[in-house]
Enzyme design. Sequence first.
Site, PDB file in Angstrom:
ATOM      1  N   ARG A   1       1.694  -2.024  -1.263  1.00 13.16           N
ATOM      2  CA  ARG A   1       2.768  -1.849  -2.243  1.00 13.16           C
ATOM      3  C   ARG A   1       2.543  -2.626  -3.530  1.00 13.16           C
ATOM      4  NH1 ARG A   1       4.229  -1.109   2.860  1.00 13.16           N
ATOM      5  NH2 ARG A   1       5.627   0.629   3.239  1.00 13.16           N
TER       6      ARG A   1
ATOM      7  N   HIS B   1       0.447   2.841  -1.569  1.00 18.73           N
ATOM      8  CA  HIS B   1      -0.846   3.500  -1.331  1.00 18.73           C
ATOM      9  C   HIS B   1      -1.321   4.376  -2.503  1.00 18.73           C
ATOM     10  CE1 HIS B   1      -0.849   1.731   2.511  1.00 18.73           C
ATOM     11  NE2 HIS B   1      -0.358   2.701   3.242  1.00 18.73           N
TER      12      HIS B   1
ATOM     13  N   HIS C   1      -7.478   3.801   6.611  1.00 22.14           N
ATOM     14  CA  HIS C   1      -6.221   3.782   7.364  1.00 22.14           C
ATOM     15  C   HIS C   1      -6.350   4.407   8.755  1.00 22.14           C
ATOM     16  CE1 HIS C   1      -1.954   3.288   7.747  1.00 22.14           C
ATOM     17  NE2 HIS C   1      -1.823   2.938   6.485  1.00 22.14           N
TER      18      HIS C   1
ATOM     19  N   TYR D   1      -6.048   4.644  12.696  1.00 25.35           N
ATOM     20  CA  TYR D   1      -5.152   4.122  13.733  1.00 25.35           C
ATOM     21  C   TYR D   1      -5.938   4.098  15.039  1.00 25.35           C
ATOM     22  CZ  TYR D   1      -1.174   5.283  10.649  1.00 25.35           C
ATOM     23  OH  TYR D   1      -0.290   5.366   9.606  1.00 25.35           O
TER      24      TYR D   1
ATOM     25  N   ASP E   1       3.825  -4.782  10.446  1.00 28.53           N
ATOM     26  CA  ASP E   1       3.474  -4.143   9.176  1.00 28.53           C
ATOM     27  C   ASP E   1       3.254  -5.334   8.249  1.00 28.53           C
ATOM     28  OD1 ASP E   1       3.072  -2.500   7.048  1.00 28.53           O
ATOM     29  OD2 ASP E   1       4.834  -1.238   7.403  1.00 28.53           O
TER      30      ASP E   1
ATOM     31  N   GLU F   1      -6.185  -2.762   8.367  1.00 30.04           N
ATOM     32  CA  GLU F   1      -6.475  -2.348   6.985  1.00 30.04           C
ATOM     33  C   GLU F   1      -7.068  -3.520   6.213  1.00 30.04           C
ATOM     34  OE1 GLU F   1      -2.923  -0.476   5.258  1.00 30.04           O
ATOM     35  OE2 GLU F   1      -2.155  -0.366   7.281  1.00 30.04           O
TER      36      GLU F   1
HETATM   37  C1  FUC Z   1       0.817   0.993   6.239  1.00 28.18           C
HETATM   38  C2  FUC Z   1       2.131   0.349   6.028  1.00 28.18           C
HETATM   39  C3  FUC Z   1       3.201   1.192   5.540  1.00 28.18           C
HETATM   40  C4  FUC Z   1       3.134   2.659   5.764  1.00 28.18           C
HETATM   41  C5  FUC Z   1       1.759   3.227   5.896  1.00 28.18           C
HETATM   42  C6  FUC Z   1       1.587   4.582   6.446  1.00 28.18           C
HETATM   43  O1  FUC Z   1      -0.188   0.498   5.452  1.00 28.18           O
HETATM   44  O2  FUC Z   1       2.083  -0.850   5.305  1.00 28.18           O
HETATM   45  O3  FUC Z   1       4.455   0.657   5.783  1.00 28.18           O
HETATM   46  O4  FUC Z   1       4.029   3.121   6.624  1.00 28.18           O
HETATM   47  O5  FUC Z   1       0.779   2.371   6.269  1.00 28.18           O
END
Ligand code: FUC
Length: 325
Positions: free
Chosen positions: A72, A96, A169, A171, A230, A290
């Site tokens: 952010r 992002h 990003h 997961y 988060d 991340e």
């Molecule tokens: C992450 C988080 C956010 C968000 C996103 C998809 O980096 O910091 O809150 O939801 O990914």
Amino acid sequence: MKPTEIQLNSPSGLKLDLTNYGATLTRLQIPDKHGVLTDVVIGLANVEEYTSEDYKKYNFCLGATIGRYAGRISGGGFSIGENFYELSHQDGVQLHGGKHSLDQQLWLVDQMEEGDTPFVLFSLKSNAGDNGYPGNLNLFAKYQLENNTLKITYTATTDAPTVINLTNHAYFNLDGQGTTHGNELYVNASRYLEVDERLVPTGRILNVEDTPYDYTEKTALHFKGHYGLDTPFILEEGKIKASLYAKHSGIQMNVTTNQPAMVLFTPQDFGGLKVRNSELFQGFPAICFECQNFPDAPNQPHFPSALLLPGETYRNEMSYQFEIK
Ligand code: FUC
């Protein structure tokens, strides 16, 4: 244009699937302790789904390359010297890199090589003014398999002063199913950034001791005291910056990076989004590591600088090494 699908195979048995749409990691398969291939990254069932309007609404950015600024930025923008650059934002906050950002662009496949250390190099030009950012950027995303390690390297150059913070990003769920709750987590960070209700850093740097964010020793991932992580952690010296171990598969992942911070993100679920094999997952299905600079660094002078000047090269290196335990 249709997204391209690419698969890299390492001699040690790793299989990595990528697409040029968002320079995205769509699938990573690792042999588990029984030699069975385990799908350790959350993705969608097929590549076309990543481009659908329905998927974009969820904003999960599964496996995507994030930028121009990961995390952010507050205050509706940032200043470089006397100039204020207003970013596309919602209530003053951009997340992002804003809408239709790097994760939703078709990158070029610049170079690809098979062999012992197969790799693919994606490139993208982002024009000055994209989502409000100054500078024409030349971006590169390289994915490479080396033995049991996935290496991701982002580089960028600019023709005018700008700020940048890229990340990946992906997961992870190292069992390929179930939950991450109870996985053993280690984070090489004794400090983290406090965030406000919008998840913007307040500027305060806090100690993890006696908080739910203390993973300085391997600890079962838990959700006591918060509804999932988060959280931006400030990384310390030492090669391994974080590790995760899942006991059913026996897969351990060690994360290294040259970046100063790591945002750990553990969604409770994927809402209504139907991810690949969604029926196999439970609450807290995955965790993102991340590797990046501090969120909102352009507005917080005591955070590491995110400035990129003409003549300089931004370089973000991260690696995910897998072993069986
Ligand atoms: C992450 C988080 C956010 C968000 C996103 C998809 O980096 O910091 O809150 O939801 O990914």
